[in-house]
Scaffold this motif. Structure first.
Motif, PDB file in Angstrom:
ATOM      1  N   GLY A 231       0.782  -1.229   0.000  1.00 39.81           N
ATOM      2  CA  GLY A 231       0.000   0.000   0.000  1.00 39.81           C
ATOM      3  C   GLY A 231       0.816   1.282   0.000  1.00 39.81           C
ATOM      4  N   THR A 232       2.151   1.174  -0.025  1.00 35.66           N
ATOM      5  CA  THR A 232       2.983   2.391   0.030  1.00 35.66           C
ATOM      6  C   THR A 232       3.746   2.643  -1.264  1.00 35.66           C
ATOM      7  OG1 THR A 232       4.956   1.260   0.896  1.00 35.66           O
ATOM      8  CG2 THR A 232       3.306   2.006   2.503  1.00 35.66           C
ATOM      9  N   THR A 233       3.636   1.762  -2.240  1.00 35.61           N
ATOM     10  CA  THR A 233       4.397   1.921  -3.477  1.00 35.61           C
ATOM     11  C   THR A 233       4.010   3.212  -4.201  1.00 35.61           C
ATOM     12  OG1 THR A 233       4.466  -0.479  -3.720  1.00 35.61           O
ATOM     13  CG2 THR A 233       5.032   0.820  -5.652  1.00 35.61           C
ATOM     14  N   ASN A 234       5.017   4.003  -4.525  1.00 39.84           N
ATOM     15  CA  ASN A 234       4.799   5.264  -5.245  1.00 39.84           C
ATOM     16  C   ASN A 234       5.843   5.336  -6.350  1.00 39.84           C
ATOM     17  OD1 ASN A 234       4.576   7.906  -6.183  1.00 39.84           O
ATOM     18  ND2 ASN A 234       4.245   8.776  -4.149  1.00 39.84           N
ATOM     19  N   LEU A 235       5.548   4.709  -7.485  1.00 42.75           N
ATOM     20  CA  LEU A 235       6.520   4.626  -8.574  1.00 42.75           C
ATOM     21  C   LEU A 235       6.804   5.985  -9.201  1.00 42.75           C
ATOM     22  CD1 LEU A 235       5.303   1.305 -10.205  1.00 42.75           C
ATOM     23  CD2 LEU A 235       7.499   1.688  -9.080  1.00 42.75           C
ATOM     24  N   ALA A 236       5.827   6.881  -9.183  1.00 47.05           N
ATOM     25  CA  ALA A 236       6.063   8.223  -9.733  1.00 47.05           C
ATOM     26  C   ALA A 236       7.114   8.947  -8.908  1.00 47.05           C
ATOM     27  CB  ALA A 236       4.755   9.006  -9.749  1.00 47.05           C
ATOM     28  N   MET A 237       7.011   8.855  -7.580  1.00 45.61           N
ATOM     29  CA  MET A 237       8.007   9.453  -6.691  1.00 45.61           C
ATOM     30  C   MET A 237       9.372   8.826  -6.926  1.00 45.61           C
ATOM     31  SD  MET A 237       8.307   9.061  -2.544  1.00 45.61           S
ATOM     32  CE  MET A 237       8.723   7.301  -2.744  1.00 45.61           C
ATOM     33  N   PHE A 238       9.407   7.497  -7.019  1.00 42.72           N
ATOM     34  CA  PHE A 238      10.669   6.778  -7.187  1.00 42.72           C
ATOM     35  C   PHE A 238      11.325   7.149  -8.512  1.00 42.72           C
ATOM     36  CE2 PHE A 238      13.215   2.815  -7.793  1.00 42.72           C
ATOM     37  CZ  PHE A 238      13.961   2.907  -6.634  1.00 42.72           C
ATOM     38  N   ARG A 239      10.519   7.275  -9.555  1.00 46.32           N
ATOM     39  CA  ARG A 239      11.086   7.620 -10.859  1.00 46.32           C
ATOM     40  C   ARG A 239      11.697   9.030 -10.856  1.00 46.32           C
ATOM     41  NH1 ARG A 239       8.877   6.905 -17.068  1.00 46.32           N
ATOM     42  NH2 ARG A 239      10.357   8.365 -17.988  1.00 46.32           N
ATOM     43  N   THR A 240      11.041   9.977 -10.197  1.00 48.86           N
ATOM     44  CA  THR A 240      11.611  11.333 -10.169  1.00 48.86           C
ATOM     45  C   THR A 240      13.000  11.333  -9.549  1.00 48.86           C
ATOM     46  OG1 THR A 240      10.597  11.890  -8.023  1.00 48.86           O
ATOM     47  CG2 THR A 240       9.335  12.408 -10.022  1.00 48.86           C
ATOM     48  N   GLU A 241      13.205  10.480  -8.532  1.00 52.26           N
ATOM     49  CA  GLU A 241      14.530  10.418  -7.900  1.00 52.26           C
ATOM     50  C   GLU A 241      15.528   9.731  -8.822  1.00 52.26           C
ATOM     51  OE1 GLU A 241      16.815  11.954  -5.343  1.00 52.26           O
ATOM     52  OE2 GLU A 241      14.713  11.934  -4.725  1.00 52.26           O
ATOM     53  N   LEU A 242      15.078   8.683  -9.510  1.00 50.97           N
ATOM     54  CA  LEU A 242      15.963   7.992 -10.441  1.00 50.97           C
ATOM     55  C   LEU A 242      16.395   8.910 -11.582  1.00 50.97           C
ATOM     56  CD1 LEU A 242      14.340   4.446 -10.772  1.00 50.97           C
ATOM     57  CD2 LEU A 242      16.540   5.010  -9.726  1.00 50.97           C
ATOM     58  N   GLU A 243      15.486   9.734 -12.047  1.00 44.25           N
ATOM     59  CA  GLU A 243      15.811  10.624 -13.164  1.00 44.25           C
ATOM     60  C   GLU A 243      16.838  11.685 -12.778  1.00 44.25           C
ATOM     61  OE1 GLU A 243      11.881  11.889 -14.195  1.00 44.25           O
ATOM     62  OE2 GLU A 243      11.689  10.388 -15.796  1.00 44.25           O
ATOM     63  N   ARG A 244      16.966  11.947 -11.478  1.00 44.23           N
ATOM     64  CA  ARG A 244      17.981  12.897 -11.008  1.00 44.23           C
ATOM     65  C   ARG A 244      19.330  12.227 -10.773  1.00 44.23           C
ATOM     66  NH1 ARG A 244      13.964  14.193  -6.723  1.00 44.23           N
ATOM     67  NH2 ARG A 244      12.539  15.783  -7.530  1.00 44.23           N
ATOM     68  N   LEU A 245      19.357  10.897 -10.822  1.00 41.86           N
ATOM     69  CA  LEU A 245      20.558  10.146 -10.469  1.00 41.86           C
ATOM     70  C   LEU A 245      21.544  10.121 -11.638  1.00 41.86           C
ATOM     71  CD1 LEU A 245      21.693   8.324  -8.132  1.00 41.86           C
ATOM     72  CD2 LEU A 245      20.774   6.375  -9.413  1.00 41.86           C
ATOM     73  N   PRO A 246      22.727  10.683 -11.466  1.00 43.83           N
ATOM     74  CA  PRO A 246      23.705  10.630 -12.546  1.00 43.83           C
ATOM     75  C   PRO A 246      24.352   9.254 -12.629  1.00 43.83           C
ATOM     76  CG  PRO A 246      24.662  11.706 -10.639  1.00 43.83           C
ATOM     77  CD  PRO A 246      23.230  11.436 -10.299  1.00 43.83           C
ATOM     78  N   ALA A 247      24.925   8.937 -13.782  1.00 47.29           N
ATOM     79  CA  ALA A 247      25.640   7.674 -13.912  1.00 47.29           C
ATOM     80  C   ALA A 247      26.819   7.669 -12.952  1.00 47.29           C
ATOM     81  CB  ALA A 247      26.131   7.492 -15.339  1.00 47.29           C
ATOM     82  N   MET A 248      27.100   6.516 -12.364  1.00 47.33           N
ATOM     83  CA  MET A 248      28.228   6.400 -11.446  1.00 47.33           C
ATOM     84  C   MET A 248      29.410   5.775 -12.212  1.00 47.33           C
ATOM     85  SD  MET A 248      28.436   4.402  -7.761  1.00 47.33           S
ATOM     86  CE  MET A 248      27.230   5.508  -6.983  1.00 47.33           C
ATOM     87  N   ARG A 249      30.514   6.468 -12.211  1.00 47.89           N
ATOM     88  CA  ARG A 249      31.681   5.985 -12.946  1.00 47.89           C
ATOM     89  C   ARG A 249      32.355   4.828 -12.213  1.00 47.89           C
ATOM     90  NH1 ARG A 249      33.454   9.120 -17.055  1.00 47.89           N
ATOM     91  NH2 ARG A 249      32.529  11.195 -17.292  1.00 47.89           N
ATOM     92  N   ARG A 250      32.754   3.829 -12.964  1.00 44.54           N
ATOM     93  CA  ARG A 250      33.492   2.716 -12.383  1.00 44.54           C
ATOM     94  C   ARG A 250      34.987   3.068 -12.297  1.00 44.54           C
ATOM     95  NH1 ARG A 250      29.366   0.060 -15.104  1.00 44.54           N
ATOM     96  NH2 ARG A 250      28.440  -1.634 -13.908  1.00 44.54           N
ATOM     97  N   ARG A 251      35.592   2.527 -11.266  1.00 45.18           N
ATOM     98  CA  ARG A 251      37.041   2.684 -11.157  1.00 45.18           C
ATOM     99  C   ARG A 251      37.721   1.877 -12.252  1.00 45.18           C
ATOM    100  NH1 ARG A 251      37.842   2.017  -4.572  1.00 45.18           N
ATOM    101  NH2 ARG A 251      36.634   3.875  -3.981  1.00 45.18           N
TER     102      ARG A 251
END
Length: 254
Positions: A231-251
């Motif tokens: 009852g707490t799933t909020n995919l719209a909220m989760f997607r907005t955070e993912l869209e702000r997430l930059p790619a993480m560079r590998r060492r």
């Protein structure tokens, strides 16, 4: 049954070793143990399904299980509300101000109506005799004073308004995501960079609200869906955070 006990033992040993190597992990390890007592089989089941569905290497399955426990703990962090003149901020996973203000106003009205009814009632000798008969005169007076205080408390709280110069909120007036969402996606991305291959920038299929276009996005959305309490799933909220997430560079050596 023996296989399940072995899996439990291996994971506990892994968590203990990580706690010794990384002091910051120690607190998560203690939290993990408490969660395991309550429902460890739940994490084992999710881990088996996720590692199979998203082709997690066998060498990373124990670390993936530890990640699930960690992420579940992160999701349990309480969100903080600020309604001050300096910062007006209500995270998107909590009740918004409009329904809360309406609730406060309704309570003020209800309490005020009750106070008026009591004012009428105390004009009745029979009413007062009943209160006196049970020896509750002092309690009645204190209760009535408290009720009148509540009328004022609810009414004043309902009158709060967001100052025009207050910080907080998100772009376009949207409410900000709770802090745990950012921590969740970064922790998951860190695991992916360490143990998996492929892109680490979340991307979605065109025209699809929550369907990932690459392996990383499909996996992290699946993590969230499985770990979110019913009852707490909020995919719209989760997607907005993912869209702000930059790619993480590998060492270079990873």
């Amino acid at each position: 049954m023996a296989r399940k006990r072995t899996a439990d033992h291996d994971t506990l040993r892994y968590l203990e070793e990580e706690a010794l190597r990384d002091p910051d992990f120690a607190s998560q390890s203690r939290i993990a143990r408490e969660m395991m007592k309550a429902g460890y089989a739940h994490f084992v089941a999710h881990n088996g399904e996720l590692t199979k569905a998203h082709i997690i290497p066998l060498s990373a399955t124990q670390e993936h299980l530890a990640l699930l426990v960690d992420l579940s703990s992160i999701m349990g962090q309480p969100s903080a509300v600020s309604l001050s003149a300096q910062e007006w901020s209500i995270p998107s996973d909590l009740d918004g101000w409009k329904p809360t203000r309406e609730q406060l106003a309704s309570l003020a009205s209800t309490a005020e109506e009750l106070a008026r009814e009591i004012d009428v009632a105390v004009g009745s000798e029979t009413f007062c005799a009943a209160i006196s008969e049970i020896g509750a005169e002092n309690r009645f007076q204190h209760g009535l004073a408290a009720l009148n205080d509540l009328v004022e408390v609810f009414a004043v709280a309902a009158s709060l308004r967001k100052p025009t110069n207050a910080k907080g909120g998100g772009a376009g007036g949207r409410r900000r995501n709770p802090h745990w969402v950012r921590e969740f996606v970064v922790a998951a991305q860190t695991f992916w960079v360490k143990c998996m291959s492929g892109g680490t920038k979340p991307t979605f299929l065109k025209g699809q609200a929550s369907e990932g276009a690459n392996a990383f996005t499909k996996w992290i959305v699946d993590l969230y869906r499985r770990l979110a309490p019913p009852g707490t799933t909020n995919l719209a909220m989760f997607r907005t955070e993912l869209e702000r997430l930059p790619a993480m560079r590998r060492r270079p050596n990873s």
